[in-house]
Design a protein around this motif. Structure first.
Motif, PDB file in Angstrom:
ATOM      1  N   THR A   1       0.963  -1.196   0.083  1.00  0.00           N
ATOM      2  CA  THR A   1       0.231  -0.191   0.026  1.00  0.00           C
ATOM      3  C   THR A   1       0.958   1.230  -0.049  1.00  0.00           C
ATOM      4  N   ALA A   2       1.803   1.219   0.822  1.00  0.00           N
ATOM      5  CA  ALA A   2       2.801   2.491   0.849  1.00  0.00           C
ATOM      6  C   ALA A   2       3.586   2.535  -0.450  1.00  0.00           C
ATOM      7  N   ARG A   3       3.914   1.512  -1.126  1.00  0.00           N
ATOM      8  CA  ARG A   3       4.755   1.372  -2.394  1.00  0.00           C
ATOM      9  C   ARG A   3       3.576   2.214  -3.691  1.00  0.00           C
ATOM     10  N   VAL A   4       2.153   1.799  -3.635  1.00  0.00           N
ATOM     11  CA  VAL A   4       1.566   2.230  -4.338  1.00  0.00           C
ATOM     12  C   VAL A   4       1.288   3.764  -4.238  1.00  0.00           C
ATOM     13  N   LEU A   5       1.024   4.257  -2.932  1.00  0.00           N
ATOM     14  CA  LEU A   5       0.641   5.514  -2.646  1.00  0.00           C
ATOM     15  C   LEU A   5       2.070   6.481  -2.913  1.00  0.00           C
ATOM     16  N   THR A   6       3.135   5.676  -2.646  1.00  0.00           N
ATOM     17  CA  THR A   6       4.417   6.585  -3.172  1.00  0.00           C
ATOM     18  C   THR A   6       4.275   6.881  -4.601  1.00  0.00           C
ATOM     19  N   CYS A   7       4.188   6.016  -5.241  1.00  0.00           N
ATOM     20  CA  CYS A   7       4.028   6.158  -6.885  1.00  0.00           C
ATOM     21  C   CYS A   7       3.245   7.116  -7.364  1.00  0.00           C
ATOM     22  N   LEU A   8       2.120   7.027  -6.594  1.00  0.00           N
ATOM     23  CA  LEU A   8       1.024   8.150  -7.109  1.00  0.00           C
ATOM     24  C   LEU A   8       1.438   9.832  -6.644  1.00  0.00           C
TER      25      LEU A   8
ATOM     26  N   SER B   1      -4.495  -3.850  -6.875  1.00  0.00           N
ATOM     27  CA  SER B   1      -6.068  -3.886  -6.675  1.00  0.00           C
ATOM     28  C   SER B   1      -6.286  -3.759  -5.139  1.00  0.00           C
ATOM     29  N   LYS B   2      -5.679  -4.630  -4.501  1.00  0.00           N
ATOM     30  CA  LYS B   2      -5.926  -4.787  -2.860  1.00  0.00           C
ATOM     31  C   LYS B   2      -5.292  -3.449  -2.266  1.00  0.00           C
ATOM     32  N   ALA B   3      -4.255  -2.963  -2.743  1.00  0.00           N
ATOM     33  CA  ALA B   3      -3.695  -1.909  -2.056  1.00  0.00           C
ATOM     34  C   ALA B   3      -4.614  -0.549  -2.285  1.00  0.00           C
ATOM     35  N   ILE B   4      -5.122  -0.677  -3.663  1.00  0.00           N
ATOM     36  CA  ILE B   4      -5.969   0.621  -4.284  1.00  0.00           C
ATOM     37  C   ILE B   4      -7.319   0.796  -3.302  1.00  0.00           C
ATOM     38  N   ALA B   5      -7.883  -0.648  -3.002  1.00  0.00           N
ATOM     39  CA  ALA B   5      -8.862  -0.598  -2.359  1.00  0.00           C
ATOM     40  C   ALA B   5      -8.803  -0.327  -0.742  1.00  0.00           C
ATOM     41  N   PHE B   6      -7.628  -0.604   0.083  1.00  0.00           N
ATOM     42  CA  PHE B   6      -7.328  -0.187   1.093  1.00  0.00           C
ATOM     43  C   PHE B   6      -7.159   1.645   1.098  1.00  0.00           C
ATOM     44  N   LEU B   7      -6.637   2.018   0.143  1.00  0.00           N
ATOM     45  CA  LEU B   7      -6.253   3.438   0.095  1.00  0.00           C
ATOM     46  C   LEU B   7      -7.345   4.235  -0.230  1.00  0.00           C
ATOM     47  N   GLU B   8      -8.529   3.707  -1.065  1.00  0.00           N
ATOM     48  CA  GLU B   8      -9.868   4.357  -1.022  1.00  0.00           C
ATOM     49  C   GLU B   8     -10.590   4.277   0.243  1.00  0.00           C
ATOM     50  N   GLU B   9     -10.732   3.186   0.758  1.00  0.00           N
ATOM     51  CA  GLU B   9     -11.232   3.114   2.074  1.00  0.00           C
ATOM     52  C   GLU B   9     -10.933   4.303   3.180  1.00  0.00           C
ATOM     53  N   GLN B  10      -9.758   4.394   2.920  1.00  0.00           N
ATOM     54  CA  GLN B  10      -8.819   5.766   3.849  1.00  0.00           C
ATOM     55  C   GLN B  10      -9.143   7.015   3.532  1.00  0.00           C
ATOM     56  N   GLY B  11      -9.633   7.101   2.006  1.00  0.00           N
ATOM     57  CA  GLY B  11      -9.854   8.620   1.663  1.00  0.00           C
ATOM     58  C   GLY B  11      -8.511   9.036   0.945  1.00  0.00           C
ATOM     59  N   LEU B  12      -7.421   8.478   0.629  1.00  0.00           N
ATOM     60  CA  LEU B  12      -6.263   8.767   0.536  1.00  0.00           C
ATOM     61  C   LEU B  12      -6.212   8.686  -1.205  1.00  0.00           C
ATOM     62  N   VAL B  13      -6.975   7.839  -1.871  1.00  0.00           N
ATOM     63  CA  VAL B  13      -6.836   7.780  -3.482  1.00  0.00           C
ATOM     64  C   VAL B  13      -8.413   7.949  -3.696  1.00  0.00           C
ATOM     65  N   SER B  14      -8.301   8.330  -5.207  1.00  0.00           N
ATOM     66  CA  SER B  14      -9.686   8.561  -5.761  1.00  0.00           C
ATOM     67  C   SER B  14      -9.436   7.850  -7.355  1.00  0.00           C
ATOM     68  N   ARG B  15     -10.506   7.459  -7.788  1.00  0.00           N
ATOM     69  CA  ARG B  15     -10.631   6.808  -9.177  1.00  0.00           C
ATOM     70  C   ARG B  15     -11.502   7.559 -10.219  1.00  0.00           C
ATOM     71  N   SER B  16     -11.085   7.504 -11.366  1.00  0.00           N
ATOM     72  CA  SER B  16     -11.950   8.155 -12.764  1.00  0.00           C
ATOM     73  C   SER B  16     -11.626   7.205 -13.803  1.00  0.00           C
ATOM     74  N   ARG B  17     -12.419   7.451 -14.887  1.00  0.00           N
ATOM     75  CA  ARG B  17     -11.827   6.984 -15.929  1.00  0.00           C
ATOM     76  C   ARG B  17     -11.764   7.986 -17.035  1.00  0.00           C
ATOM     77  N   ASP B  18     -10.402   7.931 -17.689  1.00  0.00           N
ATOM     78  CA  ASP B  18     -10.032   8.643 -18.834  1.00  0.00           C
ATOM     79  C   ASP B  18     -10.721   8.455 -20.073  1.00  0.00           C
ATOM     80  N   GLU B  19     -10.392   9.282 -21.094  1.00  0.00           N
ATOM     81  CA  GLU B  19     -10.767   9.029 -22.389  1.00  0.00           C
ATOM     82  C   GLU B  19     -10.955   7.879 -22.987  1.00  0.00           C
TER      83      GLU B  19
END
Length: 272
Positions: free
Chosen positions: A109-116, A141-159
């Motif tokens: 989770t920390a690696r994914v957040l750092t990457c972003l 996917s697991k790391a993103i799910a955790f970060l979304e629960e914590q309100g640290l990451v959001s998602r959207s769809r590109d073009e």
């Protein structure tokens, strides 16, 4: 030698030190290494309870091997910005990841957040995260799910209808507010103990002091976060050819902070 790569024998000494419950600083002193080196080594390889010298050494060799390989065109880590030292960037990412782990995030989770955080766009797709980190899509996917629960990451769809994960400018504000509220909860539970244990007892006095301290810290953090929130939405200062700085954003911040301070004082006077 201090500054060189850790040897397998040093990793064994680290494992022995952890087994004896020695603090990182003491292990570092015995190995004549910086404490930060030991901390990063342990947190990068499972933490103090699961650190294994042999596994840590093999993992380091694999990372070094991956760095030596030249990725095929279109694969591997994305091209860094012009003028950046790739090795320095990797070391910075590892240091940032280690800090996030020390503050309670799981390693992936920390690696994914750092990457972003270090991505210039502030967003990456799942496929880009997989390539950057060299891990499975399921891990991302697991790391993103955790970060979304914590309100640290959001998602959207590109073009292209791909999901992109990103950290917005206000994520640090949200994290700070959550931290302040957590401290306030400590104050609440400590104050409950005062009544349970009896106000005249030494334990109650200790808990009351904890509650007062936590209240003050929580309120100070909340107040400060509100006052400087706009920092997260302003562009950094830049220098012109004469060396002068342009800081329209910070000027607006100071003005807004002053207005909030004045209105707050006026409100308090009216309340009196």
């Amino acid at each position: 030698m201090p500054g060189g790569r850790l040897t397998q024998q040093e990793r064994q000494q680290i494992a022995l030190g952890l087994a004896d419950s020695l603090p990182y600083a003491e292990i570092a002193r015995r190995l004549d290494r910086p404490t930060s080196t030991i901390t990063r080594e342990v947190m990068r390889n499972g933490g103090p309870t699961t650190y294994r010298a042999d596994l840590a050494h093999r993992a380091t060799e694999r990372r070094a091997h991956r760095r030596r390989r030249t990725p095929p065109p279109g694969q591997g880590a994305p091209v860094r910005g012009s003028g950046r030292d790739d090795e320095a960037v990797r070391e910075y990412e590892e240091a940032f990841t280690t800090l996030l782990m020390q503050q309670g995030l799981p390693r992936m989770t920390a690696r994914v957040l750092t990457c972003l955080f270090v991505a210039d766009a502030g967003s990456l797709t799942a496929a880009e995260l997989v390539r950057r980190l060299g891990v499975s899509a399921a891990s991302v996917s697991k790391a993103i799910a955790f970060l979304e629960e914590q309100g640290l990451v959001s998602r959207s769809r590109d073009e292209r209808r791909r999901e992109r994960y990103y950290v917005d400018d206000g994520v640090w504000y949200k994290s700070t507010i959550a931290s302040a509220r957590g401290i306030a909860q400590v104050a609440d539970i400590a104050r409950q103990g005062v009544g349970v244990l009896g106000r005249e007892s030494p334990a109650a006095a200790r808990l009351e002091n904890i509650a007062r301290f936590s209240d003050f810290i929580s309120e100070s953090i909340l107040r400060a976060a509100e006052q400087v929130r706009e920092v997260l939405y302003t562009k950094p200062e830049h220098r012109d050819d004469t060396g002068d700085t342009t800081a329209a954003g910070p000027d607006r911040l100071q003005a807004a902070t002053a207005r909030r301070d004045v209105s707050g004082r006026d409100g308090r006077r009216a309340g009196r």
